[in-house]
Design a protein around this motif. Structure first.
Motif, short mmCIF file in Angstrom:
data_model
loop_
_atom_site.label_atom_id
_atom_site.label_comp_id
_atom_site.label_asym_id
_atom_site.label_seq_id
_atom_site.Cartn_x
_atom_site.Cartn_y
_atom_site.Cartn_z
N GLU A 12 0.82 -1.20 0.00
CA GLU A 12 0.00 0.00 0.00
C GLU A 12 0.86 1.25 0.00
O GLU A 12 0.54 2.23 -0.68
N VAL A 13 1.95 1.23 0.75
CA VAL A 13 2.88 2.36 0.75
C VAL A 13 3.50 2.51 -0.63
O VAL A 13 3.63 3.62 -1.15
N GLY A 14 3.86 1.40 -1.25
CA GLY A 14 4.44 1.43 -2.60
C GLY A 14 3.49 2.02 -3.62
O GLY A 14 3.91 2.76 -4.50
N GLU A 15 2.21 1.71 -3.51
CA GLU A 15 1.23 2.28 -4.44
C GLU A 15 1.17 3.79 -4.31
O GLU A 15 1.09 4.50 -5.32
N VAL A 16 1.22 4.30 -3.09
CA VAL A 16 1.13 5.74 -2.86
C VAL A 16 2.37 6.47 -3.39
O VAL A 16 2.25 7.54 -3.97
N VAL A 17 3.54 5.88 -3.23
CA VAL A 17 4.77 6.55 -3.66
C VAL A 17 5.12 6.26 -5.11
O VAL A 17 6.10 6.79 -5.63
N GLY A 18 4.33 5.43 -5.78
CA GLY A 18 4.52 5.23 -7.22
C GLY A 18 5.38 4.06 -7.63
O GLY A 18 5.92 4.04 -8.73
N VAL A 19 5.54 3.05 -6.78
CA VAL A 19 6.31 1.86 -7.11
C VAL A 19 5.41 0.88 -7.87
O VAL A 19 4.23 0.76 -7.56
N ASN A 20 5.96 0.19 -8.85
CA ASN A 20 5.22 -0.82 -9.60
C ASN A 20 4.98 -2.02 -8.67
O ASN A 20 5.84 -2.87 -8.50
N VAL A 21 3.79 -2.10 -8.08
CA VAL A 21 3.52 -3.13 -7.08
C VAL A 21 3.15 -4.47 -7.69
O VAL A 21 3.00 -5.45 -6.97
N SER A 22 3.00 -4.54 -9.02
CA SER A 22 2.68 -5.82 -9.64
C SER A 22 3.90 -6.75 -9.68
O SER A 22 3.74 -7.96 -9.82
N VAL A 23 5.10 -6.19 -9.54
CA VAL A 23 6.33 -6.98 -9.50
C VAL A 23 6.78 -7.09 -8.05
O VAL A 23 7.07 -6.09 -7.40
N LYS A 24 6.79 -8.31 -7.54
CA LYS A 24 7.08 -8.52 -6.12
C LYS A 24 8.47 -8.01 -5.72
O LYS A 24 8.66 -7.48 -4.63
N ALA A 25 9.45 -8.13 -6.61
CA ALA A 25 10.81 -7.68 -6.30
C ALA A 25 10.89 -6.17 -6.13
O ALA A 25 11.77 -5.67 -5.44
N LYS A 26 9.97 -5.44 -6.73
CA LYS A 26 9.97 -3.98 -6.61
C LYS A 26 9.48 -3.52 -5.24
O LYS A 26 9.66 -2.37 -4.86
N LEU A 27 8.85 -4.41 -4.48
CA LEU A 27 8.36 -4.05 -3.16
C LEU A 27 9.42 -4.17 -2.07
O LEU A 27 9.24 -3.64 -0.98
N GLU A 28 10.51 -4.85 -2.36
CA GLU A 28 11.54 -5.04 -1.33
C GLU A 28 12.20 -3.72 -0.90
O GLU A 28 12.39 -3.52 0.30
N PRO A 29 12.54 -2.80 -1.81
CA PRO A 29 13.15 -1.54 -1.34
C PRO A 29 12.24 -0.73 -0.40
O PRO A 29 12.71 -0.31 0.67
N PRO A 30 10.95 -0.53 -0.71
CA PRO A 30 10.12 0.20 0.27
C PRO A 30 9.97 -0.56 1.58
O PRO A 30 9.96 0.04 2.65
N ARG A 31 9.88 -1.89 1.51
CA ARG A 31 9.76 -2.68 2.73
C ARG A 31 11.00 -2.53 3.59
O ARG A 31 10.91 -2.34 4.82
N SER A 32 12.17 -2.59 2.98
CA SER A 32 13.40 -2.47 3.77
C SER A 32 13.55 -1.07 4.35
O SER A 32 14.04 -0.91 5.47
N LYS A 33 13.10 -0.05 3.63
CA LYS A 33 13.14 1.31 4.16
C LYS A 33 12.19 1.45 5.35
O LYS A 33 12.53 2.12 6.33
#
Length: 55
Positions: A12-33
């Motif tokens: 959900e945070v990734g969607e708000v900041v504009g990360v492509n959330v359909s690719v699971k690997a793209k969610l790791e940077p926001p999660r680690s932050k």
């Protein structure tokens, strides 16, 4: 997180900041932050990977 009605997931945070959330690997940077911010005491991490503001 403050704008959300309750605890949020990294997706959900990734969607708000504009990360492509359909690719699971793209969610790791926001999660680690988010985890780094939890270590600093800003947000709080709840079970099942949800984050919320610290009150």
């Amino acid at each position: 997180m403050r704008q959300a009605a309750g605890p949020v997931m990294a997706r959900e945070v990734g969607e708000v900041v504009g990360v492509n959330v359909s690719v699971k690997a793209k969610l790791e940077p926001p999660r680690s932050k988010l985890v780094r911010l939890v270590d600093r005491g800003w947000p709080r991490k709840l079970p099942y990977g949800r984050f919320t503001t610290r009150l």
